[in-house]
Design a protein around this motif. Structure first.
Motif, mmCIF file in Angstrom:
data_model
loop_
_atom_site.group_PDB
_atom_site.id
_atom_site.type_symbol
_atom_site.label_atom_id
_atom_site.label_comp_id
_atom_site.label_asym_id
_atom_site.label_seq_id
_atom_site.Cartn_x
_atom_site.Cartn_y
_atom_site.Cartn_z
ATOM 1 N N TRP A 1 13.659 5.288 4.472
ATOM 2 C CA TRP A 1 12.379 5.127 5.160
ATOM 3 C C TRP A 1 11.646 3.864 4.709
ATOM 4 N N ASP A 2 10.980 3.921 3.578
ATOM 5 C CA ASP A 2 10.154 2.798 3.138
ATOM 6 C C ASP A 2 10.957 1.554 2.757
ATOM 7 N N PRO A 3 12.124 1.693 2.111
ATOM 8 C CA PRO A 3 12.867 0.462 1.800
ATOM 9 C C PRO A 3 13.335 -0.295 3.027
ATOM 10 N N LEU A 4 13.589 0.399 4.142
ATOM 11 C CA LEU A 4 13.943 -0.330 5.362
ATOM 12 C C LEU A 4 12.780 -1.216 5.789
ATOM 13 N N ALA A 5 11.573 -0.678 5.738
ATOM 14 C CA ALA A 5 10.403 -1.489 6.085
ATOM 15 C C ALA A 5 10.305 -2.700 5.169
ATOM 16 N N ALA A 6 10.519 -2.500 3.870
ATOM 17 C CA ALA A 6 10.443 -3.609 2.919
ATOM 18 C C ALA A 6 11.477 -4.679 3.228
ATOM 19 N N CYS A 7 12.698 -4.257 3.539
ATOM 20 C CA CYS A 7 13.771 -5.215 3.808
ATOM 21 C C CYS A 7 13.479 -6.091 5.020
ATOM 22 N N THR A 8 12.755 -5.552 6.003
ATOM 23 C CA THR A 8 12.490 -6.330 7.218
ATOM 24 C C THR A 8 11.456 -7.421 7.018
ATOM 25 N N ILE A 9 10.761 -7.418 5.882
ATOM 26 C CA ILE A 9 9.770 -8.469 5.658
ATOM 27 C C ILE A 9 10.445 -9.830 5.602
ATOM 28 N N LEU B 1 2.582 -4.482 3.411
ATOM 29 C CA LEU B 1 3.587 -3.436 3.567
ATOM 30 C C LEU B 1 2.869 -2.105 3.417
ATOM 31 N N SER B 2 2.751 -1.377 4.503
ATOM 32 C CA SER B 2 2.032 -0.103 4.517
ATOM 33 C C SER B 2 3.048 1.030 4.489
ATOM 34 N N ILE B 3 3.170 1.699 3.320
ATOM 35 C CA ILE B 3 4.175 2.751 3.167
ATOM 36 C C ILE B 3 3.562 4.020 2.581
ATOM 37 N N GLY B 4 2.244 4.174 2.780
ATOM 38 C CA GLY B 4 1.596 5.362 2.238
ATOM 39 C C GLY B 4 0.581 5.979 3.167
ATOM 40 N N GLY B 5 0.698 5.734 4.457
ATOM 41 C CA GLY B 5 -0.333 6.197 5.371
ATOM 42 C C GLY B 5 -1.394 5.125 5.539
ATOM 43 N N TYR C 1 9.217 3.810 -4.424
ATOM 44 C CA TYR C 1 9.783 3.115 -5.581
ATOM 45 C C TYR C 1 10.893 2.166 -5.144
ATOM 46 N N MET C 2 11.731 2.615 -4.220
ATOM 47 C CA MET C 2 12.808 1.756 -3.741
ATOM 48 C C MET C 2 12.249 0.497 -3.091
ATOM 49 N N ALA C 3 11.219 0.668 -2.259
ATOM 50 C CA ALA C 3 10.618 -0.477 -1.565
ATOM 51 C C ALA C 3 9.932 -1.424 -2.541
ATOM 52 N N ILE C 4 9.188 -0.866 -3.493
ATOM 53 C CA ILE C 4 8.462 -1.702 -4.452
ATOM 54 C C ILE C 4 9.433 -2.497 -5.308
ATOM 55 N N VAL C 5 10.449 -1.834 -5.835
ATOM 56 C CA VAL C 5 11.416 -2.528 -6.699
ATOM 57 C C VAL C 5 12.138 -3.624 -5.916
ATOM 58 N N ASP D 1 0.871 -1.183 0.000
ATOM 59 C CA ASP D 1 0.000 0.000 0.000
ATOM 60 C C ASP D 1 0.905 1.228 0.000
ATOM 61 N N THR D 2 0.802 2.084 -1.016
ATOM 62 C CA THR D 2 1.838 3.076 -1.280
ATOM 63 C C THR D 2 1.277 4.423 -1.706
ATOM 64 N N ASP D 3 2.028 5.488 -1.395
ATOM 65 C CA ASP D 3 1.721 6.807 -1.948
ATOM 66 C C ASP D 3 2.741 7.191 -3.026
ATOM 67 N N VAL D 4 3.537 6.224 -3.470
ATOM 68 C CA VAL D 4 4.387 6.302 -4.662
ATOM 69 C C VAL D 4 5.349 7.494 -4.605
ATOM 70 N N ASP D 5 5.992 7.672 -3.459
ATOM 71 C CA ASP D 5 7.060 8.653 -3.313
ATOM 72 C C ASP D 5 8.371 8.016 -3.770
ATOM 73 N N PHE D 6 9.471 8.778 -3.701
ATOM 74 C CA PHE D 6 10.750 8.247 -4.202
ATOM 75 C C PHE D 6 11.164 6.985 -3.459
ATOM 76 N N ASP D 7 10.964 6.972 -2.127
ATOM 77 C CA ASP D 7 11.394 5.814 -1.355
ATOM 78 C C ASP D 7 10.414 4.651 -1.494
#
Length: 342
Positions: free
Chosen positions: A268-276, A128-132, A18-22, A10-16
């Motif tokens: 910010w968001d890629p750290l959350a993604a990595c912890t999955i 993964l909640s990275i957009g509020g 994109y890092m998490a999604i990729v 779940d994303t607000d498609v900011d720069f970070d």
């Protein structure tokens, strides 16, 4: 072979984002099953949906049919928004070129798709909640009159990994202040030094998620402050000669992003993604938290996290992280070939 972790982003498609999604799309241990977009954060909704659909062209033909979910245009409470220049950059996907236009985007209404998915699917999934919290806050709110849906979500949603919030110095040493004012600059209407952006955009959405009952790992600013976005990382990423790494390098080269490298931007968001797939990248502790809802224009504390041992929801909060290990994990995955989706 180890079963892949199924993830909804779940994303607000900011720069970070994109890092998490990729990172997750590239990770062979993860199967992304849908990406829901909110227009309540960095990107406007129509642009965000189109950007995510076109981002899928980075990942081959099989990725083009991944469901892209059109979510909320407005938060559940207040109307806090990013400055116009931030939204313009996000709308324009930071001038980074997609390989192509998705010819067959599978775009769905977020609430309809999510409801149908949880009612008709028995798979365990991670969010993964990275957009509020707006999209899932709205979903969880509907279960107040639908006990069947509530039980299906509680049984199907294994965990929520959420980037958001911060524990203030009064709760932990050294603590972390908010990150609202550095972004707002001259756009400040009233002072808020205590909130983090994802939760500030929709404090009621975040509180609704906290209360619902799904286990949450909150990747707070306390942890992301340990992983600043440094030039050394940017250089190492640029050296990876894959379309995915080069796309992210272009995103980070956008002027407003490049200005923050080594200064105010964090992982910010890629750290959350990595912890999955690797929770050991962060140090966590359990806090009983509520999201402060009341807005006070004289001394605004809204969207701050309050430790409340009587009324708070138990949340696993990441309070520290290993920068070198996080960098290594992210770059390792970005160096891999695309996972076999068949």
């Amino acid at each position: 072979m180890k079963q892949r972790t199924k993830v909804i982003i779940d994303t607000d498609v900011d720069f970070d984002d994109y890092m998490a999604i990729v990172y997750l799309m590239q990770n062979p241990e993860v199967e992304v099953i849908a990406i829901s977009v909110t227009g309540c954060g960095a990107v406007h909704l129509n642009k965000g949906v189109a950007n995510v659909a076109n981002l899928l062209t980075l990942f081959g033909k099989d990725a083009l049919s991944l469901p892209v979910l059109r979510g909320a245009k407005a938060p559940m409470r207040y109307s806090n928004v990013f400055p116009a220049d931030v939204r313009t950059g996000a709308d324009d996907h930071y001038a980074a070129e997609f390989p192509g236009i998705n010819p067959t985007p599978q775009i769905h209404d977020a609430q309809t798709w999510l409801r149908d998915f949880f009612l008709n699917n028995d798979d365990k999934v991670t969010l993964l909640s990275i957009g509020g919290g707006t999209n899932f806050g709205n979903l969880f709110l509907t279960t107040q009159s639908d006990d069947v849906l509530k039980q299906k979500i509680l049984s199907g949603l294994e965990q929520i990994v959420m980037m958001g919030g911060n524990l203030l110095p009064r709760y932990i040493s050294p603590g972390a202040m908010g990150n609202i004012e550095p972004t707002l600059g001259d756009n400040i209407i009233y002072r808020n030094t205590v909130a983090e952006w994802n939760i500030f955009v929709d404090p009621l959405g975040a509180q609704t998620m906290f209360e619902f009952g799904v286990p949450i790992r909150l990747i707070a600013l306390n942890a992301t402050n340990d992983v600043p976005l440094d030039q050394s990382f940017v250089d190492d990423l640029k050296a990876i000669n894959t379309p995915q790494a080069q796309f992210l390098s272009a995103v980070l080269a956008y002027p407003s992003n490049a200005a923050g490298i080594g200064t105010y931007l964090s992982f910010w968001d890629p750290l959350a993604a990595c912890t999955i797939t690797d929770p050991s990248l962060v140090t966590t502790d359990i806090y009983k938290l509520i999201v402060w809802q009341e807005l006070d224009e004289e001394d605004d504390q809204s969207a701050s996290l309050v430790v409340d041992t009587l009324n708070g929801a138990p949340i696993e909060v990441a309070v520290a992280a290993s920068k070198d290990a996080v960098y290594a994990e992210f770059l390792r995955v970005l160096s891999l070939p695309l996972p076999d989706t068949k």
